[in-house]
Scaffold this motif. Sequence first.
Motif, PDB file in Angstrom:
ATOM      1  N   MET A   1       0.811  -1.216   0.000  1.00  0.00           N
ATOM      2  CA  MET A   1       0.000   0.000   0.000  1.00  0.00           C
ATOM      3  C   MET A   1       0.845   1.266   0.000  1.00  0.00           C
ATOM      4  O   MET A   1       0.314   2.368  -0.143  1.00  0.00           O
ATOM      5  CB  MET A   1      -0.932   0.009   1.220  1.00  0.00           C
ATOM      6  N   ILE A   2       2.158   1.114   0.178  1.00  0.00           N
ATOM      7  CA  ILE A   2       3.037   2.272   0.274  1.00  0.00           C
ATOM      8  C   ILE A   2       3.647   2.581  -1.088  1.00  0.00           C
ATOM      9  O   ILE A   2       4.360   1.753  -1.662  1.00  0.00           O
ATOM     10  CB  ILE A   2       4.162   2.030   1.303  1.00  0.00           C
ATOM     11  N   ASN A   3       3.368   3.762  -1.587  1.00  0.00           N
ATOM     12  CA  ASN A   3       3.919   4.187  -2.868  1.00  0.00           C
ATOM     13  C   ASN A   3       5.286   4.838  -2.685  1.00  0.00           C
ATOM     14  O   ASN A   3       6.241   4.552  -3.403  1.00  0.00           O
ATOM     15  CB  ASN A   3       2.950   5.148  -3.560  1.00  0.00           C
ATOM     16  N   GLN A   4       5.385   5.731  -1.714  1.00  0.00           N
ATOM     17  CA  GLN A   4       6.646   6.411  -1.430  1.00  0.00           C
ATOM     18  C   GLN A   4       6.706   6.717   0.065  1.00  0.00           C
ATOM     19  O   GLN A   4       5.701   7.053   0.678  1.00  0.00           O
ATOM     20  CB  GLN A   4       6.787   7.690  -2.253  1.00  0.00           C
ATOM     21  N   ALA A   5       7.903   6.568   0.629  1.00  0.00           N
ATOM     22  CA  ALA A   5       8.054   6.730   2.072  1.00  0.00           C
ATOM     23  C   ALA A   5       9.369   7.427   2.393  1.00  0.00           C
ATOM     24  O   ALA A   5      10.351   7.325   1.659  1.00  0.00           O
ATOM     25  CB  ALA A   5       8.008   5.371   2.767  1.00  0.00           C
ATOM     26  N   VAL A   6       9.351   8.152   3.511  1.00  0.00           N
ATOM     27  CA  VAL A   6      10.563   8.741   4.063  1.00  0.00           C
ATOM     28  C   VAL A   6      10.770   8.122   5.445  1.00  0.00           C
ATOM     29  O   VAL A   6       9.915   8.261   6.328  1.00  0.00           O
ATOM     30  CB  VAL A   6      10.460  10.280   4.186  1.00  0.00           C
ATOM     31  N   PHE A   7      11.878   7.406   5.608  1.00  0.00           N
ATOM     32  CA  PHE A   7      12.212   6.812   6.896  1.00  0.00           C
ATOM     33  C   PHE A   7      13.073   7.809   7.672  1.00  0.00           C
ATOM     34  O   PHE A   7      14.095   8.277   7.171  1.00  0.00           O
ATOM     35  CB  PHE A   7      12.984   5.505   6.711  1.00  0.00           C
ATOM     36  N   VAL A   8      12.643   8.139   8.883  1.00  0.00           N
ATOM     37  CA  VAL A   8      13.361   9.123   9.690  1.00  0.00           C
ATOM     38  C   VAL A   8      13.935   8.420  10.923  1.00  0.00           C
ATOM     39  O   VAL A   8      13.190   7.861  11.727  1.00  0.00           O
ATOM     40  CB  VAL A   8      12.427  10.270  10.138  1.00  0.00           C
ATOM     41  N   SER A   9      15.265   8.425  11.043  1.00  0.00           N
ATOM     42  CA  SER A   9      15.889   7.753  12.177  1.00  0.00           C
ATOM     43  C   SER A   9      17.345   8.173  12.301  1.00  0.00           C
ATOM     44  O   SER A   9      18.030   8.388  11.296  1.00  0.00           O
ATOM     45  CB  SER A   9      15.811   6.225  12.005  1.00  0.00           C
TER      46      SER A   9
ATOM     47  N   THR B   1      19.334   6.121  13.651  1.00  0.00           N
ATOM     48  CA  THR B   1      20.003   4.816  13.539  1.00  0.00           C
ATOM     49  C   THR B   1      19.203   3.901  12.620  1.00  0.00           C
ATOM     50  O   THR B   1      18.601   2.919  13.074  1.00  0.00           O
ATOM     51  CB  THR B   1      20.141   4.161  14.927  1.00  0.00           C
ATOM     52  N   PRO B   2      19.129   4.216  11.317  1.00  0.00           N
ATOM     53  CA  PRO B   2      18.328   3.376  10.406  1.00  0.00           C
ATOM     54  C   PRO B   2      18.826   1.941  10.364  1.00  0.00           C
ATOM     55  O   PRO B   2      20.034   1.683  10.406  1.00  0.00           O
ATOM     56  CB  PRO B   2      18.516   4.077   9.050  1.00  0.00           C
ATOM     57  N   ALA B   3      17.878   1.010  10.284  1.00  0.00           N
ATOM     58  CA  ALA B   3      18.222  -0.411  10.235  1.00  0.00           C
ATOM     59  C   ALA B   3      18.485  -0.833   8.789  1.00  0.00           C
ATOM     60  O   ALA B   3      18.361  -0.041   7.849  1.00  0.00           O
ATOM     61  CB  ALA B   3      17.088  -1.228  10.836  1.00  0.00           C
ATOM     62  N   GLU B   4      18.822  -2.108   8.611  1.00  0.00           N
ATOM     63  CA  GLU B   4      19.168  -2.610   7.284  1.00  0.00           C
ATOM     64  C   GLU B   4      18.001  -2.501   6.318  1.00  0.00           C
ATOM     65  O   GLU B   4      18.188  -2.220   5.131  1.00  0.00           O
ATOM     66  CB  GLU B   4      19.617  -4.073   7.396  1.00  0.00           C
ATOM     67  N   TYR B   5      16.779  -2.709   6.814  1.00  0.00           N
ATOM     68  CA  TYR B   5      15.600  -2.642   5.952  1.00  0.00           C
ATOM     69  C   TYR B   5      15.480  -1.275   5.285  1.00  0.00           C
ATOM     70  O   TYR B   5      15.288  -1.176   4.071  1.00  0.00           O
ATOM     71  CB  TYR B   5      14.333  -2.948   6.757  1.00  0.00           C
ATOM     72  N   GLU B   6      15.595  -0.205   6.084  1.00  0.00           N
ATOM     73  CA  GLU B   6      15.461   1.138   5.542  1.00  0.00           C
ATOM     74  C   GLU B   6      16.560   1.431   4.517  1.00  0.00           C
ATOM     75  O   GLU B   6      16.322   2.056   3.488  1.00  0.00           O
ATOM     76  CB  GLU B   6      15.525   2.194   6.657  1.00  0.00           C
ATOM     77  N   ARG B   7      17.761   0.969   4.808  1.00  0.00           N
ATOM     78  CA  ARG B   7      18.877   1.222   3.887  1.00  0.00           C
ATOM     79  C   ARG B   7      18.663   0.497   2.558  1.00  0.00           C
ATOM     80  O   ARG B   7      18.950   1.027   1.483  1.00  0.00           O
ATOM     81  CB  ARG B   7      20.189   0.782   4.529  1.00  0.00           C
ATOM     82  N   GLU B   8      18.155  -0.733   2.623  1.00  0.00           N
ATOM     83  CA  GLU B   8      17.926  -1.505   1.398  1.00  0.00           C
ATOM     84  C   GLU B   8      16.814  -0.902   0.550  1.00  0.00           C
ATOM     85  O   GLU B   8      16.880  -0.912  -0.680  1.00  0.00           O
ATOM     86  CB  GLU B   8      17.581  -2.956   1.752  1.00  0.00           C
ATOM     87  N   LYS B   9      15.767  -0.385   1.210  1.00  0.00           N
ATOM     88  CA  LYS B   9      14.605   0.116   0.489  1.00  0.00           C
ATOM     89  C   LYS B   9      14.784   1.544  -0.034  1.00  0.00           C
ATOM     90  O   LYS B   9      14.026   1.990  -0.892  1.00  0.00           O
ATOM     91  CB  LYS B   9      13.359   0.064   1.395  1.00  0.00           C
ATOM     92  N   SER B  10      15.757   2.266   0.485  1.00  0.00           N
ATOM     93  CA  SER B  10      15.888   3.692   0.165  1.00  0.00           C
ATOM     94  C   SER B  10      16.702   3.902  -1.104  1.00  0.00           C
ATOM     95  O   SER B  10      17.801   3.361  -1.249  1.00  0.00           O
ATOM     96  CB  SER B  10      16.556   4.435   1.330  1.00  0.00           C
TER      97      SER B  10
ATOM     98  N   LEU C   1      17.566   6.979  -1.876  1.00  0.00           N
ATOM     99  CA  LEU C   1      18.387   8.132  -1.521  1.00  0.00           C
ATOM    100  C   LEU C   1      18.475   8.216   0.000  1.00  0.00           C
ATOM    101  O   LEU C   1      17.465   8.159   0.692  1.00  0.00           O
ATOM    102  CB  LEU C   1      17.777   9.418  -2.076  1.00  0.00           C
ATOM    103  N   ILE C   2      19.704   8.327   0.514  1.00  0.00           N
ATOM    104  CA  ILE C   2      19.914   8.459   1.954  1.00  0.00           C
ATOM    105  C   ILE C   2      20.508   9.829   2.234  1.00  0.00           C
ATOM    106  O   ILE C   2      21.552  10.194   1.694  1.00  0.00           O
ATOM    107  CB  ILE C   2      20.854   7.354   2.484  1.00  0.00           C
ATOM    108  N   VAL C   3      19.812  10.609   3.051  1.00  0.00           N
ATOM    109  CA  VAL C   3      20.239  11.966   3.389  1.00  0.00           C
ATOM    110  C   VAL C   3      20.590  12.014   4.872  1.00  0.00           C
ATOM    111  O   VAL C   3      19.800  11.605   5.721  1.00  0.00           O
ATOM    112  CB  VAL C   3      19.126  12.990   3.085  1.00  0.00           C
ATOM    113  N   GLU C   4      21.783  12.511   5.192  1.00  0.00           N
ATOM    114  CA  GLU C   4      22.195  12.680   6.582  1.00  0.00           C
ATOM    115  C   GLU C   4      21.908  14.107   7.028  1.00  0.00           C
ATOM    116  O   GLU C   4      22.290  15.062   6.351  1.00  0.00           O
ATOM    117  CB  GLU C   4      23.685  12.401   6.743  1.00  0.00           C
TER     118      GLU C   4
END
Length: 409
Positions: free
Chosen positions: A190-198, A200-209, A211-214
Amino acid sequence: MRGDVIEIFPSYAGNAVRIEFFGDEVDRIYVFDTVGGEVLEERKSIKIYPASHYVVEQADLKAAVVKIEEELEERYKYLISRNKLLEAQRLRSKTEYDLEMIREVGYCNGIENYSRYIFGREEGERPAVLLDYFGDDFLIFIDESHVTVPQIGGMYEGDRSRKLTLVDHGFRLPSALDNRPLHFGEFESMINQAVFVSATPAEYEREKSSLIVEQILRPTGLVDPVISVRESKYQIDDLIKEIRGRVDQNERVLVTTLTKRMAEDLAEYLSRQQVRVRYMHSEIEGLQRTELIRQLRLGEFDVLVGINLLREGLDIPEVSFVAILDADKEGFLRNNTSLIQTFGRAARNADGAVIMYADTVTQSMKAAISETNRRRTKQLDYNKKMKITPKTIIKSIPEQVTTLDDTKH
């Protein structure tokens, strides 16, 4: 109802509604104060919402009752055949009572457990959720994603495990299993686009992203705290020394332990050493926690001892020192993510520092220290380049909302 007047007290509103009739027609509509009875306004029309959000056509409800009865008979025979007489009787009694309530008043406690039939879903079909209202093109922000994503994944399994127990013991029909959260695959679909905010992002967020912005540079110029490791042999004596130094500067201290018992014992020992201290753990309710933090910020005590409550979301600018006891005990409370989150509690103060007491340096400790030092170096370089002097956050202290139960902390 009083003669030609109906008074409605909606559960969702502070005021009530008075409807006056002239014969079969509505003559006037008023909104009035429920205490004094004063008329607040006259309305041409008004919307009255149901007390419950379970709204369904009468024909659909009757069809659902028939299907519930059919499943009840089938399940009753199954339990009898397995010699589960108590469970069978319990299920029949509970379900027949629910059906009688549905027939008479259109509702029963726990009616959501019959939602598969009421809304005409097939067995195993996902339920309707809030995300359905957003259409096909929306952006979702998932805050503290390193915690939130696993929680989303765990909701389905946790709910199913609990309901299977209820079904097995005759408290619910098997169709109750379809009154459930989304499983993770359904959520992802159901998710078309998401922004993960953390932080300490986990492996899941890194794999799905893609673009990673610090975002590690702070407007206040604050940098991540200085991290040091000291041996645990004399950790309590050293801790007391560090606490006294911070107290002399009118600053606060957080100490994190591994168990509730350790937190209580340490708080008791520090108190005997004339340290103004409290402890906080999972048995302390939300408002009590809020009041503890408020009093810590006010300086009514100087040290707060806790377990894993000193991680995400605890924002206390007055805290300049965080002590982590038994930092080398690998596990959930001492993994890379937890350590970095705990370090962050000292990052709101310009003099922030963290001491980990340990006999060995674990891989999690190495990773957390390395990442913190990497961020700190970037922050210091930026401050030097932009001629920024770090300043401790200035944050208002909220009003008191409860009193503390001194027997619990």
